[in-house]
Design an enzyme around this catalytic site. Structure first.
Site, mmCIF file in Angstrom:
data_model
loop_
_atom_site.group_PDB
_atom_site.id
_atom_site.type_symbol
_atom_site.label_atom_id
_atom_site.label_comp_id
_atom_site.label_asym_id
_atom_site.label_seq_id
_atom_site.Cartn_x
_atom_site.Cartn_y
_atom_site.Cartn_z
ATOM 1 N N TYR A 52 0.862 -1.184 0.000
ATOM 2 C CA TYR A 52 0.000 0.000 0.000
ATOM 3 C C TYR A 52 0.898 1.233 0.000
ATOM 4 C CZ TYR A 52 -4.202 -2.720 0.141
ATOM 5 O OH TYR A 52 -5.217 -3.558 -0.233
HETATM 6 P P1 NAP Z 1 10.169 5.902 -7.076
HETATM 7 O O1 NAP Z 1 10.672 6.742 -5.967
HETATM 8 O O2 NAP Z 1 9.348 6.536 -8.143
HETATM 9 O O3 NAP Z 1 11.446 5.167 -7.737
HETATM 10 C C1 NAP Z 1 11.345 4.466 -8.942
HETATM 11 C C2 NAP Z 1 12.706 3.954 -9.317
HETATM 12 O O4 NAP Z 1 12.601 3.253 -10.566
HETATM 13 C C3 NAP Z 1 13.760 5.059 -9.527
HETATM 14 O O5 NAP Z 1 14.993 4.616 -9.044
HETATM 15 C C4 NAP Z 1 13.800 5.168 -11.039
HETATM 16 O O6 NAP Z 1 15.021 5.670 -11.528
HETATM 17 C C5 NAP Z 1 13.634 3.711 -11.424
HETATM 18 N N1 NAP Z 1 13.255 3.530 -12.819
HETATM 19 C C6 NAP Z 1 12.314 4.199 -13.525
HETATM 20 N N2 NAP Z 1 12.284 3.764 -14.793
HETATM 21 C C7 NAP Z 1 13.235 2.799 -14.900
HETATM 22 C C8 NAP Z 1 13.710 2.007 -15.960
HETATM 23 N N3 NAP Z 1 13.225 2.114 -17.200
HETATM 24 N N4 NAP Z 1 14.695 1.103 -15.697
HETATM 25 C C9 NAP Z 1 15.219 1.008 -14.460
HETATM 26 N N5 NAP Z 1 14.832 1.753 -13.418
HETATM 27 C C10 NAP Z 1 13.842 2.636 -13.636
HETATM 28 O O7 NAP Z 1 9.305 4.671 -6.507
HETATM 29 P P2 NAP Z 1 9.238 4.079 -5.015
HETATM 30 O O8 NAP Z 1 8.220 4.839 -4.255
HETATM 31 O O9 NAP Z 1 10.606 3.932 -4.477
HETATM 32 O O10 NAP Z 1 8.598 2.650 -5.296
HETATM 33 C C11 NAP Z 1 9.420 1.500 -5.457
HETATM 34 C C12 NAP Z 1 8.617 0.401 -6.134
HETATM 35 O O11 NAP Z 1 7.479 0.068 -5.337
HETATM 36 C C13 NAP Z 1 8.058 0.796 -7.496
HETATM 37 O O12 NAP Z 1 8.085 -0.328 -8.338
HETATM 38 C C14 NAP Z 1 6.628 1.191 -7.205
HETATM 39 O O13 NAP Z 1 5.796 1.029 -8.337
HETATM 40 C C15 NAP Z 1 6.291 0.219 -6.105
HETATM 41 N N6 NAP Z 1 5.257 0.687 -5.190
HETATM 42 C C16 NAP Z 1 5.446 1.830 -4.505
HETATM 43 C C17 NAP Z 1 4.472 2.273 -3.620
HETATM 44 C C18 NAP Z 1 4.660 3.551 -2.840
HETATM 45 O O14 NAP Z 1 3.678 3.996 -2.217
HETATM 46 N N7 NAP Z 1 5.840 4.119 -2.787
HETATM 47 C C19 NAP Z 1 3.308 1.514 -3.432
HETATM 48 C C20 NAP Z 1 3.162 0.327 -4.157
HETATM 49 C C21 NAP Z 1 4.149 -0.092 -5.022
HETATM 50 P P3 NAP Z 1 15.292 7.268 -11.685
HETATM 51 O O15 NAP Z 1 15.643 7.742 -10.300
HETATM 52 O O16 NAP Z 1 16.392 7.338 -12.651
HETATM 53 O O17 NAP Z 1 14.009 7.885 -12.174
#
Ligand code: NAP
Ligand code: GDP
EC number: 4.2.1.47
Length: 363
Positions: free
Chosen positions: A187
Protein backbone atom coordinates in the site's frame (compact mmCIF):
# COMPACT_ATOMS: atom_id res chain seq x y z
CA UNK A 1 29.22 -15.48 4.18
CA UNK A 2 27.85 -11.99 3.48
CA UNK A 3 24.97 -11.95 1.03
CA UNK A 4 24.83 -10.01 -2.23
CA UNK A 5 21.72 -8.13 -3.33
CA UNK A 6 20.82 -6.42 -6.59
CA UNK A 7 18.31 -3.56 -6.40
CA UNK A 8 16.63 -2.03 -9.43
CA UNK A 9 15.25 1.42 -8.68
CA UNK A 10 17.94 2.10 -6.05
CA UNK A 11 17.75 5.84 -6.77
CA UNK A 12 14.06 5.91 -5.80
CA UNK A 13 12.46 6.35 -2.40
CA UNK A 14 12.30 2.65 -1.48
CA UNK A 15 15.58 1.72 -3.14
CA UNK A 16 17.45 4.19 -0.96
CA UNK A 17 15.89 2.92 2.29
CA UNK A 18 16.36 -0.70 1.27
CA UNK A 19 20.02 -0.15 0.38
CA UNK A 20 20.62 1.36 3.82
CA UNK A 21 18.86 -1.55 5.51
CA UNK A 22 20.82 -4.19 3.58
CA UNK A 23 24.18 -2.48 4.12
CA UNK A 24 23.41 -2.34 7.84
CA UNK A 25 22.75 -6.09 7.71
CA UNK A 26 26.17 -6.70 6.13
CA UNK A 27 25.11 -7.23 2.51
CA UNK A 28 27.08 -6.20 -0.53
CA UNK A 29 24.58 -4.12 -2.50
CA UNK A 30 24.56 -3.63 -6.25
CA UNK A 31 22.26 -0.90 -7.45
CA UNK A 32 21.16 -0.46 -11.03
CA UNK A 33 20.86 3.17 -12.08
CA UNK A 34 19.77 4.88 -15.28
CA UNK A 35 22.01 7.23 -17.14
CA UNK A 36 20.51 10.72 -16.73
CA UNK A 37 21.61 14.14 -17.91
CA UNK A 38 21.62 15.40 -14.33
CA UNK A 39 22.64 13.67 -11.12
CA UNK A 40 19.94 11.21 -10.05
CA UNK A 41 21.63 9.67 -7.02
CA UNK A 42 20.54 12.33 -4.49
CA UNK A 43 18.60 9.87 -2.31
CA UNK A 44 21.63 7.63 -1.85
CA UNK A 45 24.12 10.43 -1.25
CA UNK A 46 24.28 9.42 2.41
CA UNK A 47 25.80 6.06 1.47
CA UNK A 48 27.34 6.78 -1.90
CA UNK A 49 28.95 9.71 -3.65
CA UNK A 50 28.50 9.58 -7.40
CA UNK A 51 31.68 9.86 -9.44
CA UNK A 52 30.24 13.13 -10.78
CA UNK A 53 30.51 14.57 -7.29
CA UNK A 54 33.41 14.85 -4.92
CA UNK A 55 34.23 11.39 -3.68
CA UNK A 56 34.08 12.20 0.03
CA UNK A 57 32.01 9.40 1.48
CA UNK A 58 31.55 6.02 -0.05
CA UNK A 59 30.57 2.65 1.34
CA UNK A 60 32.69 0.19 -0.64
CA UNK A 61 29.98 -2.45 -0.28
CA UNK A 62 27.62 -0.35 -2.39
CA UNK A 63 28.27 -0.57 -6.11
CA UNK A 64 26.32 1.07 -8.89
CA UNK A 65 25.95 -0.15 -12.46
CA UNK A 66 24.13 1.40 -15.39
CA UNK A 67 21.09 -0.39 -16.73
CA UNK A 68 17.47 -0.10 -17.71
CA UNK A 69 14.50 -2.43 -17.28
CA UNK A 70 13.73 -1.82 -20.96
CA UNK A 71 17.05 -3.43 -21.95
CA UNK A 72 17.05 -7.19 -21.36
CA UNK A 73 20.62 -7.70 -22.53
CA UNK A 74 22.08 -5.53 -19.80
CA UNK A 75 19.93 -7.28 -17.18
CA UNK A 76 21.34 -10.62 -18.37
CA UNK A 77 24.86 -9.30 -18.16
CA UNK A 78 24.47 -7.91 -14.64
CA UNK A 79 22.78 -11.00 -13.28
CA UNK A 80 25.50 -13.23 -14.75
CA UNK A 81 28.36 -11.19 -13.39
CA UNK A 82 26.89 -10.26 -9.97
CA UNK A 83 25.19 -13.62 -9.25
CA UNK A 84 23.06 -12.00 -6.52
CA UNK A 85 21.52 -13.97 -3.66
CA UNK A 86 18.56 -11.59 -3.63
CA UNK A 87 17.08 -9.38 -6.33
CA UNK A 88 14.67 -6.59 -5.42
CA UNK A 89 12.79 -5.27 -8.44
CA UNK A 90 11.77 -1.77 -7.33
CA UNK A 91 12.41 0.01 -10.63
CA UNK A 92 9.29 1.16 -12.50
CA UNK A 93 7.46 4.09 -14.05
CA UNK A 94 5.64 4.63 -10.77
CA UNK A 95 3.22 7.50 -11.32
CA UNK A 96 -0.42 6.48 -11.85
CA UNK A 97 -1.55 9.69 -13.56
CA UNK A 98 1.51 9.77 -15.84
CA UNK A 99 0.75 6.16 -16.83
CA UNK A 100 -2.43 7.38 -18.58
CA UNK A 101 -0.19 9.59 -20.72
CA UNK A 102 2.52 6.93 -21.22
CA UNK A 103 0.61 3.62 -21.25
CA UNK A 104 2.94 1.77 -23.63
CA UNK A 105 6.13 2.91 -21.93
CA UNK A 106 4.64 2.07 -18.52
CA UNK A 107 3.68 -1.39 -19.76
CA UNK A 108 7.19 -1.92 -21.08
CA UNK A 109 9.13 -0.84 -17.99
CA UNK A 110 6.72 -1.59 -15.13
CA UNK A 111 5.28 -4.79 -16.62
CA UNK A 112 7.69 -6.33 -19.11
CA UNK A 113 10.69 -5.08 -17.11
CA UNK A 114 9.86 -7.62 -14.39
CA UNK A 115 9.74 -10.55 -16.81
CA UNK A 116 13.00 -9.46 -18.45
CA UNK A 117 14.62 -9.65 -15.03
CA UNK A 118 12.97 -12.98 -14.19
CA UNK A 119 14.17 -14.39 -17.51
CA UNK A 120 17.70 -13.14 -16.87
CA UNK A 121 17.63 -14.98 -13.51
CA UNK A 122 16.22 -18.16 -15.02
CA UNK A 123 18.79 -18.21 -17.81
CA UNK A 124 21.67 -17.48 -15.47
CA UNK A 125 20.77 -20.55 -13.42
CA UNK A 126 22.16 -19.07 -10.22
CA UNK A 127 19.70 -19.50 -7.35
CA UNK A 128 18.55 -15.96 -6.58
CA UNK A 129 15.51 -14.96 -4.61
CA UNK A 130 13.31 -12.39 -6.36
CA UNK A 131 11.11 -9.65 -4.87
CA UNK A 132 8.53 -7.88 -7.02
CA UNK A 133 7.24 -4.51 -5.77
CA UNK A 134 3.54 -5.05 -6.39
CA UNK A 135 0.92 -2.49 -5.54
CA UNK A 136 -2.43 -1.99 -3.84
CA UNK A 137 -3.42 -0.39 -7.16
CA UNK A 138 -3.97 -3.99 -8.33
CA UNK A 139 -7.21 -3.93 -6.34
CA UNK A 140 -8.32 -0.60 -7.87
CA UNK A 141 -12.10 -0.77 -7.83
CA UNK A 142 -11.94 -3.10 -4.87
CA UNK A 143 -14.84 -5.47 -4.27
CA UNK A 144 -14.23 -5.50 -0.51
CA UNK A 145 -12.55 -3.49 2.20
CA UNK A 146 -10.05 -4.09 3.63
CA UNK A 147 -8.32 -6.03 0.86
CA UNK A 148 -6.23 -9.14 1.52
CA UNK A 149 -4.26 -11.67 -0.54
CA UNK A 150 -7.52 -13.28 -1.74
CA UNK A 151 -9.27 -10.08 -2.91
CA UNK A 152 -9.80 -10.10 -6.71
CA UNK A 153 -7.86 -7.57 -8.78
CA UNK A 154 -9.57 -4.79 -10.69
CA UNK A 155 -6.75 -2.51 -11.89
CA UNK A 156 -7.83 1.04 -12.80
CA UNK A 157 -4.85 2.51 -14.67
CA UNK A 158 -2.14 1.52 -17.16
CA UNK A 159 0.25 1.49 -14.19
CA UNK A 160 -1.97 -0.94 -12.29
CA UNK A 161 -2.43 -3.15 -15.38
CA UNK A 162 1.34 -3.30 -15.86
CA UNK A 163 1.79 -4.19 -12.17
CA UNK A 164 -0.87 -6.90 -12.56
CA UNK A 165 1.13 -8.46 -15.41
CA UNK A 166 4.31 -8.36 -13.33
CA UNK A 167 2.46 -9.82 -10.33
CA UNK A 168 1.17 -12.80 -12.29
CA UNK A 169 4.50 -13.42 -14.02
CA UNK A 170 6.26 -13.45 -10.66
CA UNK A 171 3.79 -16.02 -9.36
CA UNK A 172 4.04 -17.93 -12.64
CA UNK A 173 7.84 -18.21 -12.43
CA UNK A 174 7.47 -19.46 -8.87
CA UNK A 175 4.97 -22.13 -9.92
CA UNK A 176 6.58 -23.05 -13.26
CA UNK A 177 10.25 -23.08 -12.37
CA UNK A 178 10.23 -23.41 -8.58
CA UNK A 179 11.90 -20.04 -8.19
CA UNK A 180 11.78 -18.20 -4.88
CA UNK A 181 9.83 -15.29 -6.37
CA UNK A 182 7.48 -13.21 -4.23
CA UNK A 183 5.14 -10.24 -4.50
CA UNK A 184 4.78 -7.63 -1.80
CA UNK A 185 1.37 -6.03 -2.39
CA UNK A 186 2.45 -2.71 -0.97
CA UNK A 187 0.00 0.00 0.00
CA UNK A 188 1.09 3.62 -0.35
CA UNK A 189 4.16 4.43 1.68
CA UNK A 190 5.76 7.78 2.03
CA UNK A 191 8.70 9.57 3.62
CA UNK A 192 10.69 12.78 3.33
CA UNK A 193 12.28 11.11 0.26
CA UNK A 194 8.95 10.62 -1.54
CA UNK A 195 8.85 12.11 -5.04
CA UNK A 196 7.30 15.57 -5.15
CA UNK A 197 4.66 14.57 -7.72
CA UNK A 198 2.96 12.23 -5.22
CA UNK A 199 0.20 13.83 -3.23
CA UNK A 200 1.66 13.52 0.28
CA UNK A 201 4.97 15.13 -0.58
CA UNK A 202 3.28 17.74 -2.75
CA UNK A 203 1.21 18.69 0.29
CA UNK A 204 4.03 18.68 2.86
CA UNK A 205 6.29 20.77 0.62
CA UNK A 206 3.49 23.23 -0.05
CA UNK A 207 2.55 23.45 3.65
CA UNK A 208 6.19 24.16 4.53
CA UNK A 209 6.65 26.71 1.73
CA UNK A 210 3.39 28.50 2.65
CA UNK A 211 4.34 28.56 6.35
CA UNK A 212 7.68 30.12 5.39
CA UNK A 213 6.05 32.72 3.14
CA UNK A 214 7.61 31.22 0.00
CA UNK A 215 4.34 30.12 -1.67
CA UNK A 216 0.75 31.38 -1.64
CA UNK A 217 -1.37 28.36 -2.43
CA UNK A 218 -1.42 24.78 -3.75
CA UNK A 219 -3.82 23.11 -6.22
CA UNK A 220 -4.79 19.49 -5.74
CA UNK A 221 -7.09 16.95 -7.41
CA UNK A 222 -9.49 14.56 -5.68
CA UNK A 223 -9.60 15.52 -1.99
CA UNK A 224 -11.93 12.61 -1.17
CA UNK A 225 -9.56 9.85 -2.28
CA UNK A 226 -8.52 7.70 0.67
CA UNK A 227 -5.26 5.88 1.02
CA UNK A 228 -3.64 3.54 3.52
CA UNK A 229 -0.44 5.52 4.03
CA UNK A 230 2.55 4.00 5.82
CA UNK A 231 6.22 4.91 6.29
CA UNK A 232 8.64 3.70 3.60
CA UNK A 233 11.32 2.77 6.16
CA UNK A 234 8.89 0.24 7.66
CA UNK A 235 7.93 -1.19 4.26
CA UNK A 236 11.48 -2.06 3.17
CA UNK A 237 11.74 -4.17 6.34
CA UNK A 238 8.72 -6.12 5.11
CA UNK A 239 10.46 -6.68 1.74
CA UNK A 240 13.52 -8.08 3.46
CA UNK A 241 11.48 -10.32 5.77
CA UNK A 242 9.59 -11.79 2.82
CA UNK A 243 12.91 -12.68 1.20
CA UNK A 244 14.12 -14.49 4.34
CA UNK A 245 10.94 -16.57 4.73
CA UNK A 246 11.10 -20.35 4.57
CA UNK A 247 8.75 -20.54 1.60
CA UNK A 248 7.95 -18.00 -1.09
CA UNK A 249 4.59 -16.33 -0.55
CA UNK A 250 2.83 -13.13 -1.57
CA UNK A 251 1.86 -10.72 1.18
CA UNK A 252 -0.23 -7.57 1.59
CA UNK A 253 1.86 -4.86 3.30
CA UNK A 254 -0.34 -2.14 4.81
CA UNK A 255 -1.22 -0.28 7.99
CA UNK A 256 -4.97 -1.06 7.84
CA UNK A 257 -5.81 2.62 8.44
CA UNK A 258 -7.05 5.07 5.80
CA UNK A 259 -7.12 8.85 5.58
CA UNK A 260 -8.44 11.14 2.88
CA UNK A 261 -6.27 13.56 0.94
CA UNK A 262 -8.20 16.34 2.72
CA UNK A 263 -7.29 14.86 6.11
CA UNK A 264 -3.63 14.60 5.10
CA UNK A 265 -3.77 18.31 4.16
CA UNK A 266 -5.33 19.27 7.48
CA UNK A 267 -2.68 17.52 9.50
CA UNK A 268 0.23 18.69 7.37
CA UNK A 269 -0.83 22.34 7.36
CA UNK A 270 -1.54 22.28 11.09
CA UNK A 271 1.89 20.77 11.71
CA UNK A 272 3.44 23.60 9.68
CA UNK A 273 1.53 26.13 11.84
CA UNK A 274 -1.13 27.02 9.23
CA UNK A 275 -4.38 25.38 10.44
CA UNK A 276 -7.06 25.20 7.74
CA UNK A 277 -10.85 25.25 7.58
CA UNK A 278 -12.73 23.93 4.54
CA UNK A 279 -15.39 25.74 2.53
CA UNK A 280 -17.34 24.96 -0.66
CA UNK A 281 -17.82 21.67 -2.46
CA UNK A 282 -16.42 19.72 -5.41
CA UNK A 283 -14.15 21.80 -7.65
CA UNK A 284 -15.09 24.87 -5.57
CA UNK A 285 -13.84 23.41 -2.30
CA UNK A 286 -10.92 25.21 -0.71
CA UNK A 287 -8.88 25.20 2.46
CA UNK A 288 -8.58 28.58 4.13
CA UNK A 289 -6.09 29.71 6.79
CA UNK A 290 -6.93 31.70 9.92
CA UNK A 291 -6.41 35.01 8.10
CA UNK A 292 -8.98 33.98 5.45
CA UNK A 293 -6.44 33.30 2.67
CA UNK A 294 -7.11 30.39 0.33
CA UNK A 295 -4.21 27.97 0.76
CA UNK A 296 -5.61 24.83 -0.91
CA UNK A 297 -7.82 24.73 -4.00
CA UNK A 298 -9.04 22.04 -6.39
CA UNK A 299 -7.86 21.89 -10.00
CA UNK A 300 -9.45 19.25 -12.28
CA UNK A 301 -6.09 19.02 -14.05
CA UNK A 302 -5.06 16.70 -11.24
CA UNK A 303 -8.10 14.41 -11.58
CA UNK A 304 -7.55 10.99 -13.14
CA UNK A 305 -9.74 9.44 -15.85
CA UNK A 306 -10.77 6.84 -13.26
CA UNK A 307 -9.79 6.59 -9.63
CA UNK A 308 -9.02 3.94 -7.01
CA UNK A 309 -11.14 5.78 -4.43
CA UNK A 310 -10.47 3.91 -1.21
CA UNK A 311 -7.70 1.39 -0.68
CA UNK A 312 -7.24 -0.20 2.73
CA UNK A 313 -5.09 -3.25 3.33
CA UNK A 314 -5.44 -6.18 5.70
CA UNK A 315 -1.87 -7.16 6.58
CA UNK A 316 -2.86 -9.94 9.02
CA UNK A 317 -0.95 -12.60 7.11
CA UNK A 318 2.44 -10.89 7.18
CA UNK A 319 1.87 -9.88 10.81
CA UNK A 320 1.03 -13.46 11.78
CA UNK A 321 3.56 -15.36 9.65
CA UNK A 322 6.57 -13.04 9.49
CA UNK A 323 6.03 -10.82 12.54
CA UNK A 324 6.02 -7.59 10.53
CA UNK A 325 4.10 -4.55 11.77
CA UNK A 326 4.34 -0.86 10.91
CA UNK A 327 6.44 0.99 13.50
CA UNK A 328 5.35 4.54 12.66
CA UNK A 329 1.87 6.06 13.02
CA UNK A 330 0.15 8.27 10.48
CA UNK A 331 0.74 11.36 12.64
CA UNK A 332 4.44 10.53 12.97
CA UNK A 333 4.68 10.13 9.20
CA UNK A 334 3.05 13.50 8.47
CA UNK A 335 5.17 15.11 11.17
CA UNK A 336 8.47 13.79 9.86
CA UNK A 337 7.63 14.83 6.28
CA UNK A 338 6.53 18.37 7.18
CA UNK A 339 9.47 18.89 9.53
CA UNK A 340 11.93 17.71 6.87
CA UNK A 341 10.43 20.08 4.29
CA UNK A 342 10.44 22.98 6.75
CA UNK A 343 14.09 22.31 7.53
CA UNK A 344 15.05 21.95 3.86
CA UNK A 345 13.19 25.06 2.69
CA UNK A 346 14.49 27.21 5.52
CA UNK A 347 18.05 26.05 4.88
CA UNK A 348 18.07 24.25 8.24
CA UNK A 349 17.35 27.49 10.16
CA UNK A 350 13.97 26.34 11.47
CA UNK A 351 13.56 23.51 13.98
CA UNK A 352 10.61 21.16 14.18
CA UNK A 353 7.39 22.78 15.41
CA UNK A 354 5.45 21.31 18.32
CA UNK A 355 2.59 18.85 17.83
CA UNK A 356 0.04 19.75 15.15
CA UNK A 357 -3.25 21.46 15.94
CA UNK A 358 -6.59 19.82 15.23
CA UNK A 359 -8.22 20.25 11.88
CA UNK A 360 -11.74 21.55 11.38
CA UNK A 361 -14.06 21.21 8.39
CA UNK A 362 -16.48 24.09 7.98
CA UNK A 363 -17.94 22.93 4.68
P1 NAP B 1 10.17 5.90 -7.08
O1 NAP B 1 10.67 6.74 -5.97
O2 NAP B 1 9.35 6.54 -8.14
O3 NAP B 1 11.45 5.17 -7.74
C1 NAP B 1 11.35 4.47 -8.94
C2 NAP B 1 12.71 3.95 -9.32
O4 NAP B 1 12.60 3.25 -10.57
C3 NAP B 1 13.76 5.06 -9.53
O5 NAP B 1 14.99 4.62 -9.04
C4 NAP B 1 13.80 5.17 -11.04
O6 NAP B 1 15.02 5.67 -11.53
C5 NAP B 1 13.63 3.71 -11.42
N1 NAP B 1 13.25 3.53 -12.82
C6 NAP B 1 12.31 4.20 -13.53
N2 NAP B 1 12.28 3.76 -14.79
C7 NAP B 1 13.24 2.80 -14.90
C8 NAP B 1 13.71 2.01 -15.96
N3 NAP B 1 13.23 2.11 -17.20
N4 NAP B 1 14.69 1.10 -15.70
C9 NAP B 1 15.22 1.01 -14.46
N5 NAP B 1 14.83 1.75 -13.42
C10 NAP B 1 13.84 2.64 -13.64
O7 NAP B 1 9.30 4.67 -6.51
P2 NAP B 1 9.24 4.08 -5.01
O8 NAP B 1 8.22 4.84 -4.26
O9 NAP B 1 10.61 3.93 -4.48
O10 NAP B 1 8.60 2.65 -5.30
C11 NAP B 1 9.42 1.50 -5.46
C12 NAP B 1 8.62 0.40 -6.13
O11 NAP B 1 7.48 0.07 -5.34
C13 NAP B 1 8.06 0.80 -7.50
O12 NAP B 1 8.08 -0.33 -8.34
C14 NAP B 1 6.63 1.19 -7.21
O13 NAP B 1 5.80 1.03 -8.34
C15 NAP B 1 6.29 0.22 -6.10
N6 NAP B 1 5.26 0.69 -5.19
C16 NAP B 1 5.45 1.83 -4.51
C17 NAP B 1 4.47 2.27 -3.62
C18 NAP B 1 4.66 3.55 -2.84
O14 NAP B 1 3.68 4.00 -2.22
N7 NAP B 1 5.84 4.12 -2.79
C19 NAP B 1 3.31 1.51 -3.43
C20 NAP B 1 3.16 0.33 -4.16
C21 NAP B 1 4.15 -0.09 -5.02
P3 NAP B 1 15.29 7.27 -11.69
O15 NAP B 1 15.64 7.74 -10.30
O16 NAP B 1 16.39 7.34 -12.65
O17 NAP B 1 14.01 7.89 -12.17
P1 GDP C 1 -1.12 6.72 -6.01
O1 GDP C 1 -2.06 6.18 -4.99
O2 GDP C 1 -0.01 5.78 -6.32
O3 GDP C 1 -1.78 7.21 -7.24
O4 GDP C 1 -0.36 7.95 -5.30
P2 GDP C 1 -0.55 9.53 -5.42
O5 GDP C 1 0.12 10.13 -4.25
O6 GDP C 1 -0.13 10.03 -6.76
O7 GDP C 1 -2.13 9.75 -5.31
C1 GDP C 1 -2.86 9.35 -4.16
C2 GDP C 1 -4.28 9.86 -4.28
O8 GDP C 1 -4.27 11.29 -4.15
C3 GDP C 1 -4.95 9.56 -5.62
O9 GDP C 1 -6.25 9.11 -5.38
C4 GDP C 1 -4.98 10.92 -6.32
O10 GDP C 1 -6.10 11.08 -7.21
C5 GDP C 1 -5.13 11.85 -5.13
N1 GDP C 1 -4.70 13.22 -5.40
C6 GDP C 1 -5.43 14.34 -5.15
N2 GDP C 1 -4.77 15.42 -5.55
C7 GDP C 1 -3.59 15.00 -6.08
C8 GDP C 1 -2.48 15.69 -6.66
O11 GDP C 1 -2.47 16.90 -6.78
N3 GDP C 1 -1.44 14.92 -7.07
C9 GDP C 1 -1.44 13.55 -6.94
N4 GDP C 1 -0.37 12.86 -7.34
N5 GDP C 1 -2.49 12.87 -6.41
C10 GDP C 1 -3.55 13.60 -5.98
Amino acid sequence: MAKTALITGITGQDGSYLAELLLAKGYTVWGMIRRASSINTGRIDGIYRSPQRENTHRDARLRLVYGDLADGSVLNRHVKSIRPDEVYNLGAQTHVKVSFELPVYTGDVTGLGAVRLLEALRECGHESRFYQASSSELFGLASESPQNEQTPFHPRSPYACAKAYAFHLTRNYRESYGMFAVNGIQYNHESPRRGEAFVTRKITRAAAAIALGQQETVSLGNLNAERDWGYAGDYVKAMWLMMQAERPQDYVVATGETHSVRDFCCRAFARAGVPLTWHGEGVNEHGVDQAGRVRVSVDPEFFRPVESECLRGDASRIRRELGWAPEHTFDELVGMMVDADLAALSGGRRGAPSAGKRCSNAA
